[in-house]
Design a protein around this motif. Structure first.
Motif, PDB file in Angstrom:
ATOM      1  N   ARG A   1       0.408   5.011 -12.883  1.00  0.00           N
ATOM      2  CA  ARG A   1      -0.355   5.072 -11.784  1.00  0.00           C
ATOM      3  C   ARG A   1      -0.625   3.609 -11.155  1.00  0.00           C
ATOM      4  O   ARG A   1      -0.449   3.111 -12.681  1.00  0.00           O
ATOM      5  N   THR A   2       0.194   2.711 -10.134  1.00  0.00           N
ATOM      6  CA  THR A   2      -0.555   1.500 -10.336  1.00  0.00           C
ATOM      7  C   THR A   2      -1.331   1.281  -9.037  1.00  0.00           C
ATOM      8  O   THR A   2      -1.452   1.571  -7.850  1.00  0.00           O
ATOM      9  N   VAL A   3      -1.674   0.036  -9.390  1.00  0.00           N
ATOM     10  CA  VAL A   3      -2.310  -0.625  -8.725  1.00  0.00           C
ATOM     11  C   VAL A   3      -1.915  -2.173  -8.264  1.00  0.00           C
ATOM     12  O   VAL A   3      -2.034  -4.015  -9.036  1.00  0.00           O
ATOM     13  N   ARG A   4      -1.638  -2.992  -6.243  1.00  0.00           N
ATOM     14  CA  ARG A   4      -1.368  -3.783  -6.018  1.00  0.00           C
ATOM     15  C   ARG A   4      -2.034  -5.334  -5.917  1.00  0.00           C
ATOM     16  O   ARG A   4      -2.309  -4.567  -4.874  1.00  0.00           O
TER      17      ARG A   4
ATOM     18  N   ASP B   1       0.661  -1.527   0.211  1.00  0.00           N
ATOM     19  CA  ASP B   1       0.042  -0.067  -0.321  1.00  0.00           C
ATOM     20  C   ASP B   1       1.114   1.290   0.072  1.00  0.00           C
ATOM     21  O   ASP B   1       0.326   2.411  -0.810  1.00  0.00           O
TER      22      ASP B   1
ATOM     23  N   ILE C   1       1.057  -6.976 -10.281  1.00  0.00           N
ATOM     24  CA  ILE C   1       0.831  -5.124 -10.424  1.00  0.00           C
ATOM     25  C   ILE C   1       0.336  -4.570 -11.589  1.00  0.00           C
ATOM     26  O   ILE C   1       0.878  -4.666 -12.648  1.00  0.00           O
TER      27      ILE C   1
ATOM     28  N   GLU D   1      -0.414  -1.357 -13.898  1.00  0.00           N
ATOM     29  CA  GLU D   1       0.074  -0.179 -14.490  1.00  0.00           C
ATOM     30  C   GLU D   1      -0.643   0.525 -14.936  1.00  0.00           C
ATOM     31  O   GLU D   1      -1.114   0.369 -16.442  1.00  0.00           O
TER      32      GLU D   1
ATOM     33  N   ASP E   1       1.547   1.817  -3.684  1.00  0.00           N
ATOM     34  CA  ASP E   1       1.029   2.701  -4.733  1.00  0.00           C
ATOM     35  C   ASP E   1       0.529   3.932  -4.510  1.00  0.00           C
ATOM     36  O   ASP E   1       0.703   4.413  -5.534  1.00  0.00           O
ATOM     37  N   SER E   2       0.892   4.150  -3.019  1.00  0.00           N
ATOM     38  CA  SER E   2       1.022   5.384  -2.688  1.00  0.00           C
ATOM     39  C   SER E   2       1.569   5.711  -2.470  1.00  0.00           C
ATOM     40  O   SER E   2       1.808   7.826  -2.381  1.00  0.00           O
TER      41      SER E   2
END
Lengths: 411, 158
Positions: free
Chosen positions: B83-86, B18, B109, B111, B21-22
């Motif tokens: 931007r990423t969300v993993r 987290d 991930i 992207e 990602d942030s």
């Protein structure tokens, strides 16, 4: 206007047309007129360290296997079974005595000779094995750089490289007397034309702009060394599309100035090496460890760039693969070779402090080139200074490459 | 200091994901021991990562320099950052040296930048050690599914 003249008109001395980055028909013609008609880099000799070793590579779009046979001779073979075209090798590198096609079992030795065909009786007298070797390209080497060509009738490699050979010899001095070996590679792709990368290796102008975040990560002494526009560097057209860009004149000859003070960032390494090496030997290794101060751009697909080989592979008009090959001292001290690996990781590769910003810049060029299809790419920086000297930020090397592009595309 | 359990390790690894990602890099740096190494290999089966070329081989000094670069605003690949969300899952406790809790897990991930969405999948190995604050990160090895093949410019941390 015939097709040749039309291509020639797109590459003027001071500018090239945007379609050179965007037109798929021009890309197809480049693969035919350039990549199938000149010497193309395929390997470094150290990647084939023993008899019966091989690596996969490409000549333009065509997959090849570079092999060293049991007699240590190098071969470059099209990676295509002569039976029904299946690839015979899908391991990036390794050792083998035979390539066995996994489709119908035809087997070839490292010279490309067809050795065995399963259930051969089914062919009766219709198959003479000597008629179906893997297709072998002409191969020549210079200073360990291995090149291949589809053409049997073009000039020898040494002649093609011409004055670039003297610069290659200087580049190889970073082996510090041990010789050069490939010590690993970073590979990455960017959505853009191959010539954007070709240009970048001879583009000192971008360095302080694009690589500011790299420069601020260095100590003050090293940051001063990477002030590439401020050290009296120059750029030379070496003919046949080749060029050299000297950014750090002090690091042209790594065997000179061995008595200069050891830079702060290499003091620990020097202390480590001093445990097992004589003082003069320590200076020679430490001076070589950071690489040279120049980039040699060899048309069309390889550069000897400061401390590494940069190899480009065109994939499509808007897709290119880059390999940044780290170099080490063959049989040299482990501490020095590890230092070279860490320096390479610092700038190069998909998460280096330099390459991702380059890649972003190249992608922006391709995205921007979608606009203004009547516009041109400027290459006129330093034009008035002539073709063989000048400010290091001049676009002399790009003009050299596009002069060769025009010559080959218009032939 | 209390011993590390698999649930506490999972909680730590989710926190780390987290933070990345942030882009809370200062907090991320604080997760590490001073001697820890952050490694993204190019060779899947290397015995000694220090002896081979990696995508990333960071000690504390290089981690700090890397974060400084990502936050500098001077790097066009990192500003704006993708931007990423993993997602991290498939946790499994592995054998490790005394005092080190080793966890292997899977990481995906996604992207996004410039109209384009890309995915990076990896096996991740964490070496965790007890610390006054709970857990510290001694080693993280991110073995990308295609780490020995062509990647692309990556302007964030894996």
């Amino acid at each position: 206007m015939d097709q040749q003249s039309a291509y020639a008109a797109l590459a003027r001395e001071d500018r090239v047309h945007t379609s050179l980055y965007t037109d798929p028909a021009i890309f197809d013609a480049e693969m035919d007129r350039i990549f199938a008609n000149t010497w193309v880099w395929v390997a470094h000799a150290s990647e084939l360290p023993t008899p019966n070793s091989y690596k996969m590579s490409h000549v333009g779009l065509q997959p090849v296997v570079v092999t060293r046979d049991k007699e240590s001779q190098l071969h470059v073979l099209l990676n295509r079974c002569r039976h029904r075209a299946a690839s015979v090798c899908e391991q990036k590198r390794g050792r083998a005595q035979m390539f066995v096609c996994r489709y119908h079992g035809w087997s070839y030795d490292m010279t490309g000779r067809l050795r065995a065909v399963p259930y051969a009786a089914g062919y009766g007298t219709e198959l003479n094995k000597e008629d179906y070797p893997l297709v072998s390209l002409r191969v020549e080497t210079y200073a360990g750089l291995v090149f291949a060509t589809m053409r049997d009738d073009i000039q020898p490699l040494a002649e093609y490289l011409g004055p670039a050979r003297a610069w290659i010899d200087l580049f190889m001095k970073q082996g510090a007397g041990f010789g050069i070996k490939v010590a690993g590679e970073h590979r990455f792709r960017f959505p853009g034309n191959w010539k954007i990368q070709l240009e970048n290796t001879t583009d000192a102008y971008h360095f302080p702009i694009v690589h500011r975040s790299f420069l601020t990560s260095l100590d003050e002494e090293t940051e001063g060394q990477f002030d590439v526009l401020g050290q009296g560097g120059w750029i030379e057209d070496l003919g046949n599309g080749h060029s050299v860009m000297v950014m750090i004149p002090d690091l042209v000859d790594l065997e000179a100035n061995l008595d200069a003070p050891i830079p702060e960032r290499f003091q620990d390494l020097a202390a480590e090496l001093a445990k097992t090496h004589a003082p003069q030997e320590v200076r020679r290794i430490v001076r070589a460890v950071g690489g040279t101060g120049f980039n040699i751009n060899l048309f069309p697909n390889v550069a000897c760039s400061m401390a590494f080989f940069r190899v480009l592979r065109p994939i499509a008009v808007n897709e290119t693969e880059i390999a940044h090959m780290a170099l080490g001292m063959a049989g040299g001290p482990e501490a020095a070779n590890q230092a070279r690996l860490r320096l390479h990781e610092h700038f190069q590769g998909p998460m280096g402090f330099g390459s991702p910003d380059d890649a972003e810049g190249w992608e922006r060029v391709q995205r921007g080139a979608a606009a203004g299809d009547d516009l041109w790419i400027l290459l006129n920086r330093g034009l008035a200074q002539g073709s063989n000297t000048g400010d290091v930020s001049a676009e002399t090397g790009m003009r050299a490459a596009y002069r060769m592009w025009r010559r080959m595309m218009a032939q | 200091m209390t011993a590390i359990s698999l649930p506490s390790a999972m909680e730590f690894i989710w926190l780390e994901a987290d933070l990345l990602d942030s882009h809370d890099y200062a907090a991320w740096l604080a997760l590490w021991t001073a001697t820890g190494h952050y490694i993204i290999p190019t060779e899947r089966d290397a015995e000694d990562y220090a002896a081979v070329l990696n995508v990333v081989y960071d000690d504390q000094e290089m981690r700090e320099a890397r974060v400084k670069r990502l936050q500098s605003g001077l790097s066009m690949s990192a500003s704006p950052a993708a931007r990423t969300v993993r997602t991290v899952s498939r946790f499994r406790a592995m054998d490790g040296a005394a005092g080190v809790f080793v966890v292997r897990c899977a990481q995906h991930i996604v992207e996004y930048k410039y109209d384009r969405t890309r995915m990076l999948a990896a096996d991740v190995l964490f070496w965790l050690v007890p610390a006054a604050s709970g857990i510290s990160l001694q080693r993280k090895v991110v073995t990308l599914i295609n780490g020995d093949d062509a990647l692309h410019g990556i302007g964030y941390l894996l």
